[in-house]
Write a protein that holds these residues in place. Sequence first.
Motif, mmCIF file in Angstrom:
data_model
loop_
_atom_site.group_PDB
_atom_site.id
_atom_site.type_symbol
_atom_site.label_atom_id
_atom_site.label_comp_id
_atom_site.label_asym_id
_atom_site.label_seq_id
_atom_site.Cartn_x
_atom_site.Cartn_y
_atom_site.Cartn_z
ATOM 1 N N MET A 136 52.635 -25.734 -127.868
ATOM 2 C CA MET A 136 52.081 -25.459 -126.536
ATOM 3 C C MET A 136 52.221 -26.657 -125.601
ATOM 4 O O MET A 136 52.283 -26.494 -124.372
ATOM 5 N N TYR A 137 52.301 -27.857 -126.162
ATOM 6 C CA TYR A 137 52.191 -29.044 -125.328
ATOM 7 C C TYR A 137 53.327 -29.216 -124.320
ATOM 8 O O TYR A 137 53.089 -29.660 -123.186
ATOM 9 N N PRO A 138 54.577 -28.882 -124.665
ATOM 10 C CA PRO A 138 55.612 -28.968 -123.621
ATOM 11 C C PRO A 138 55.351 -28.030 -122.439
ATOM 12 O O PRO A 138 55.676 -28.370 -121.290
ATOM 13 N N ILE A 139 54.756 -26.877 -122.715
ATOM 14 C CA ILE A 139 54.430 -25.945 -121.624
ATOM 15 C C ILE A 139 53.336 -26.536 -120.754
ATOM 16 O O ILE A 139 53.428 -26.518 -119.514
ATOM 17 N N TYR A 140 52.298 -27.076 -121.375
ATOM 18 C CA TYR A 140 51.230 -27.692 -120.596
ATOM 19 C C TYR A 140 51.771 -28.839 -119.745
ATOM 20 O O TYR A 140 51.414 -28.981 -118.557
ATOM 21 N N ALA A 141 52.612 -29.663 -120.334
ATOM 22 C CA ALA A 141 53.163 -30.802 -119.594
ATOM 23 C C ALA A 141 53.993 -30.336 -118.405
ATOM 24 O O ALA A 141 53.894 -30.884 -117.306
ATOM 25 N N LYS A 142 54.821 -29.302 -118.606
ATOM 26 C CA LYS A 142 55.647 -28.804 -117.508
ATOM 27 C C LYS A 142 54.776 -28.168 -116.427
ATOM 28 O O LYS A 142 55.074 -28.298 -115.225
ATOM 29 N N CYS A 143 53.696 -27.508 -116.812
ATOM 30 C CA CYS A 143 52.806 -26.918 -115.818
ATOM 31 C C CYS A 143 52.132 -27.998 -114.975
ATOM 32 O O CYS A 143 51.967 -27.833 -113.759
ATOM 33 N N VAL A 144 51.743 -29.095 -115.592
ATOM 34 C CA VAL A 144 51.195 -30.209 -114.822
ATOM 35 C C VAL A 144 52.246 -30.728 -113.848
ATOM 36 O O VAL A 144 51.981 -30.963 -112.662
ATOM 37 N N GLU A 145 53.465 -30.890 -114.333
ATOM 38 C CA GLU A 145 54.550 -31.393 -113.491
ATOM 39 C C GLU A 145 54.829 -30.464 -112.314
ATOM 40 O O GLU A 145 55.061 -30.922 -111.188
ATOM 41 N N LEU A 146 54.796 -29.147 -112.554
ATOM 42 C CA LEU A 146 55.102 -28.166 -111.499
ATOM 43 C C LEU A 146 53.875 -27.793 -110.674
ATOM 44 O O LEU A 146 54.005 -27.061 -109.682
ATOM 45 N N GLY A 147 52.705 -28.251 -111.075
ATOM 46 C CA GLY A 147 51.490 -27.904 -110.344
ATOM 47 C C GLY A 147 51.050 -26.464 -110.557
ATOM 48 O O GLY A 147 50.477 -25.841 -109.658
ATOM 49 N N LEU A 148 51.291 -25.930 -111.769
ATOM 50 C CA LEU A 148 50.957 -24.540 -112.068
ATOM 51 C C LEU A 148 49.743 -24.455 -112.979
ATOM 52 O O LEU A 148 49.655 -25.191 -113.963
ATOM 53 N N PRO A 149 48.802 -23.548 -112.695
ATOM 54 C CA PRO A 149 47.708 -23.306 -113.633
ATOM 55 C C PRO A 149 48.192 -22.471 -114.809
ATOM 56 O O PRO A 149 49.161 -21.710 -114.694
ATOM 57 N N VAL A 150 47.514 -22.604 -115.943
ATOM 58 C CA VAL A 150 47.794 -21.750 -117.096
ATOM 59 C C VAL A 150 46.616 -20.795 -117.282
ATOM 60 O O VAL A 150 45.451 -21.206 -117.228
ATOM 61 N N PHE A 151 46.942 -19.525 -117.492
ATOM 62 C CA PHE A 151 45.950 -18.504 -117.819
ATOM 63 C C PHE A 151 46.140 -18.173 -119.293
ATOM 64 O O PHE A 151 47.184 -17.643 -119.690
#
Length: 281
Positions: A136-151
């Motif tokens: 999961m961590y690469p997805i979380y990191a990319k979401c932080v980079e792109l400014g996207l929330p995760v649901f």
Amino acid sequence: MVGLPQDPAALYRQIRASLRDRESREDFVMPASYMFHDVPASHADGEADPVAVVLGELDRHGVDVALISLSANTEAARRALTDHPERFVGSWTCDPNRGMDGIRELVRVHEQWGVRAVSLFPHGVSPQVAIDAPQMYPIYAKCVELGLPVFVTVGVAGPRVPSMVQHVERVDQVMYDFPELVFVMRHGAEPWTDLAVKLMLKWPNLYYSTSAFSPRYYPANIIEYANTRGADRVLYGGYFPMGLSLDRIMTELPGVPLKAEVWPKFLRENAARVLGLTDAS
């Protein structure tokens, strides 16, 4: 959270492959049919335009903007975003088992369609991937980079599959490791809603969505939290057309004991802020 009508067999194909009990595999229209009343055999009318159907429902119930998945019904969802950008915003579902291929696809979709959220279903991928798992961590990191929330689906899963990958306690480690990540707990967090509230008190970027719950069954401690310290952290989420009609949701909503000043935040302002929409008033 709104779905575009489509054939349930296609929508639930991936999670159905993980089911083992006969009733779930052979009798249920949707994997969690036992939890909902009057689930339609199909929410897709071959003669009807799914985008027009959803727009009609949104207009009838006074819903300005809907979050829809580009992953679930690609052609219709892309048409909705192209033709009605003022009414629809897109999300993208990531499968952590795909590794960097999934990350690259997320980046492409974000660049092309301007998605505003990422969805994760720890119980619904094969093999299952826990909320705090390394995949999961690469997805979380990319979401932080792109400014996207995760649901992220948390709590006991509706379908009859194991649920420990979604234990709410796993969120604590993720928020520690990614303090900039905007994390929205989706689909109930039960039976660990007390822990969900405790973690929202602790972590400023942690939110709760009421998705997949009929308003009469919203957890009492979540409503109490929204009425006190959590007015900015709890946001409305629907479940049309998968398990709940907007008729039922909107009929039951007035019975939810939210304070008058909390309603605008719950119904609009919190989601607008989390999704980065310009109009949060």
